[in-house]
Motif scaffolding. Structure first.
Motif, PDB file in Angstrom:
ATOM      1  N   ASP A 292     -20.749 -23.149  25.683  1.00 16.31           N
ATOM      2  CA  ASP A 292     -20.583 -23.343  24.076  1.00 16.31           C
ATOM      3  C   ASP A 292     -19.140 -22.727  23.763  1.00 16.31           C
ATOM      4  OD1 ASP A 292     -23.144 -24.317  23.792  1.00 16.31           O
ATOM      5  OD2 ASP A 292     -23.859 -22.456  23.162  1.00 16.31           O
ATOM      6  N   MET A 293     -18.384 -22.352  25.029  1.00 18.34           N
ATOM      7  CA  MET A 293     -17.221 -21.817  24.600  1.00 18.34           C
ATOM      8  C   MET A 293     -16.037 -22.971  25.055  1.00 18.34           C
ATOM      9  SD  MET A 293     -17.717 -19.061  23.044  1.00 18.34           S
ATOM     10  CE  MET A 293     -16.100 -18.291  23.140  1.00 18.34           C
ATOM     11  N   MET A 294     -15.287 -23.417  23.943  1.00 19.36           N
ATOM     12  CA  MET A 294     -14.543 -24.395  24.517  1.00 19.36           C
ATOM     13  C   MET A 294     -13.297 -23.918  25.479  1.00 19.36           C
ATOM     14  SD  MET A 294     -15.995 -26.933  23.631  1.00 19.36           S
ATOM     15  CE  MET A 294     -17.474 -26.372  23.624  1.00 19.36           C
ATOM     16  N   SER A 295     -13.073 -22.636  25.141  1.00 19.18           N
ATOM     17  CA  SER A 295     -11.914 -22.210  25.997  1.00 19.18           C
ATOM     18  C   SER A 295     -12.178 -22.299  27.514  1.00 19.18           C
ATOM     19  CB  SER A 295     -11.295 -20.859  25.340  1.00 19.18           C
ATOM     20  OG  SER A 295     -10.443 -21.154  24.421  1.00 19.18           O
TER      21      SER A 295
ATOM     22  N   LEU B 201     -11.971 -25.359  28.821  1.00 20.13           N
ATOM     23  CA  LEU B 201     -10.510 -25.812  28.900  1.00 20.13           C
ATOM     24  C   LEU B 201      -9.659 -25.280  30.204  1.00 20.13           C
ATOM     25  CD1 LEU B 201      -9.348 -25.743  25.303  1.00 20.13           C
ATOM     26  CD2 LEU B 201      -9.268 -27.759  26.650  1.00 20.13           C
TER      27      LEU B 201
ATOM     28  N   ARG C 184     -12.349 -32.566  20.511  1.00 15.18           N
ATOM     29  CA  ARG C 184     -10.852 -32.580  20.876  1.00 15.18           C
ATOM     30  C   ARG C 184     -10.658 -31.918  22.126  1.00 15.18           C
ATOM     31  NH1 ARG C 184      -8.358 -34.897  16.945  1.00 15.18           N
ATOM     32  NH2 ARG C 184      -8.744 -34.373  14.856  1.00 15.18           N
ATOM     33  N   THR C 185     -11.721 -30.944  22.528  1.00 14.09           N
ATOM     34  CA  THR C 185     -11.699 -30.322  23.823  1.00 14.09           C
ATOM     35  C   THR C 185     -11.865 -31.427  24.891  1.00 14.09           C
ATOM     36  OG1 THR C 185     -12.464 -28.185  22.892  1.00 14.09           O
ATOM     37  CG2 THR C 185     -12.784 -28.544  25.327  1.00 14.09           C
TER      38      THR C 185
ATOM     39  N   GLN D 164     -11.414 -34.684  24.446  1.00  9.34           N
ATOM     40  CA  GLN D 164     -10.313 -35.535  24.444  1.00  9.34           C
ATOM     41  C   GLN D 164      -9.003 -34.892  25.502  1.00  9.34           C
ATOM     42  OE1 GLN D 164      -8.538 -35.914  20.725  1.00  9.34           O
ATOM     43  NE2 GLN D 164      -6.949 -37.094  20.992  1.00  9.34           N
ATOM     44  N   MET D 165      -8.699 -33.543  25.324  1.00  8.59           N
ATOM     45  CA  MET D 165      -7.580 -33.253  26.036  1.00  8.59           C
ATOM     46  C   MET D 165      -7.926 -33.074  27.493  1.00  8.59           C
ATOM     47  SD  MET D 165      -5.858 -32.515  23.404  1.00  8.59           S
ATOM     48  CE  MET D 165      -6.226 -32.460  21.827  1.00  8.59           C
ATOM     49  N   MET D 166      -9.149 -32.951  27.787  1.00 13.69           N
ATOM     50  CA  MET D 166      -9.649 -32.829  29.457  1.00 13.69           C
ATOM     51  C   MET D 166     -10.073 -34.075  29.794  1.00 13.69           C
ATOM     52  SD  MET D 166      -9.245 -29.642  30.039  1.00 13.69           S
ATOM     53  CE  MET D 166     -10.254 -29.149  31.495  1.00 13.69           C
ATOM     54  N   ASP D 167     -10.040 -35.127  29.302  1.00 13.75           N
ATOM     55  CA  ASP D 167     -10.222 -36.554  29.676  1.00 13.75           C
ATOM     56  C   ASP D 167     -11.827 -36.385  30.326  1.00 13.75           C
ATOM     57  OD1 ASP D 167      -7.706 -37.518  29.556  1.00 13.75           O
ATOM     58  OD2 ASP D 167      -7.130 -36.626  31.733  1.00 13.75           O
TER      59      ASP D 167
ATOM     60  N   LEU E 128     -22.857 -26.666  20.996  1.00 10.19           N
ATOM     61  CA  LEU E 128     -21.804 -26.295  19.965  1.00 10.19           C
ATOM     62  C   LEU E 128     -21.836 -27.540  19.358  1.00 10.19           C
ATOM     63  CD1 LEU E 128     -19.792 -24.277  18.617  1.00 10.19           C
ATOM     64  CD2 LEU E 128     -18.167 -25.207  19.976  1.00 10.19           C
TER      65      LEU E 128
ATOM     66  N   ASN F  77     -19.165 -29.323  16.669  1.00  4.59           N
ATOM     67  CA  ASN F  77     -18.189 -29.408  15.827  1.00  4.59           C
ATOM     68  C   ASN F  77     -16.960 -30.327  16.346  1.00  4.59           C
ATOM     69  OD1 ASN F  77     -16.261 -27.863  17.240  1.00  4.59           O
ATOM     70  ND2 ASN F  77     -17.213 -26.083  16.429  1.00  4.59           N
ATOM     71  N   LEU F  78     -15.975 -30.647  15.444  1.00  4.80           N
ATOM     72  CA  LEU F  78     -15.043 -31.647  15.904  1.00  4.80           C
ATOM     73  C   LEU F  78     -14.337 -31.299  17.036  1.00  4.80           C
ATOM     74  CD1 LEU F  78     -13.302 -33.056  12.618  1.00  4.80           C
ATOM     75  CD2 LEU F  78     -14.273 -34.258  14.230  1.00  4.80           C
ATOM     76  N   GLN F  79     -14.049 -29.901  17.107  1.00  6.48           N
ATOM     77  CA  GLN F  79     -13.345 -29.257  18.608  1.00  6.48           C
ATOM     78  C   GLN F  79     -14.109 -29.536  19.597  1.00  6.48           C
ATOM     79  OE1 GLN F  79     -10.472 -28.360  17.822  1.00  6.48           O
ATOM     80  NE2 GLN F  79     -11.080 -28.638  15.397  1.00  6.48           N
TER      81      GLN F  79
END
Lengths: 112, 142
Positions: A32-35, A38, A58-59, A61-64, A51, A53-55
């Motif tokens: 549940d922790m996006m960091s 990442l 996004r997470t 997306q950044m990590m493929d 979790l 939400n939009l992030q």
């Protein structure tokens, strides 16, 4: 493991991206922790999370990350699904809890 | 400026969790169109995204300048936020000053700055309490 198999193992409903069901997922991450996602995620992977939400997208997306599973029956809203669609990400929804969903996939041979 | 340098500029809104990550997503798309390797793009995207999130959470927004050359991508994150009083602590994994609300958003695990350093090839941080922070990162193109 194909996304179609993942959906079957988790008894999950597909919310978007069924066209990628044949894609081979090589690793999974539950958090549940996006960091943390990442920091530790590997290639061609999937994310299981409670979790919503939009992030989360996004997470991914950044990590493929190509597949997101929302656990505990949580359902994302349309803005979340739209962003996932724009980024070719399959979104699944399972009633399982995070621990249970990860356990089922691990037992079925999904690597970390 | 030489012809083979592409520059991009983004203004980041503070405390706006809906649009947080849009700038990083946009850079990622552009790098993909330029045919840069997925590994390079992922490193850059994660480093920039963490920086973007930090600006949203901690700095009441800021600015991001991206410079793409044939050899490397340079990102400068600048803000007029509160600055970082203890850089050494902020750079260590697990240290966070984020609020409960931020934790509920999935961030504030104390991995932001460490992740930025981890995914970039060079990382420089200048900060002054009360004035703001400037972070300059580069990622080499494989």
């Amino acid at each position: 493991m194909k996304i179609s198999e993942i959906a079957e193992i988790l008894g999950a409903e597909s919310l978007t991206g069924e066209e990628y069901y044949d894609l081979d997922i090589k690793s999974a991450c539950g958090s549940d922790m996006m960091s943390d996602v990442l920091a530790f995620h590997k290639e061609e992977g999937m994310l299981l999370t409670g979790l919503v939400n939009l992030q989360v997208v996004r997470t991914a997306q950044m990590m493929d990350i190509r597949c997101i599973v929302f656990v505990r029956g949580k359902r994302p809203d349309d803005s979340i699904l739209e962003l996932a669609k724009d980024n070719d990400i399959t979104v699944l929804c399972t009633k399982d809890r995070l621990f249970g969903a990860c356990g089922k996939l691990y037992c079925a041979g999904m690597p970390e | 400026m030489p012809d083979n340098v592409l520059t991009l500029h983004y203004d980041i809104e503070g405390n706006d969790f809906t649009s947080a990550g849009e700038a990083s997503g946009d850079v990622k798309r552009k790098l993909r169109m330029l045919g840069i390797s997925p590994n390079t793009i992922r490193k850059l995207a994660v480093a920039m995204y963490e920086g973007e999130i930090n600006q949203v959470i901690h700095a009441n927004g800021g600015h991001i300048d991206v410079e793409i050359t044939p050899q490397l991508i340079k990102i400068v994150l600048s803000d007029e936020g509160p600055g970082i009083p203890d850089v050494e602590a902020a750079m260590s994994e697990g240290f966070s000053t984020a609020t409960e609300e931020i934790h509920n958003m999935g961030f504030g695990a104390g991995m932001g700055l460490p992740n930025m350093k981890k995914y970039s090839d060079t990382f420089e941080l200048e900060t002054e309490v009360g004035k703001g922070t400037v972070i300059t990162m580069t990622v080499n193109i494989e």
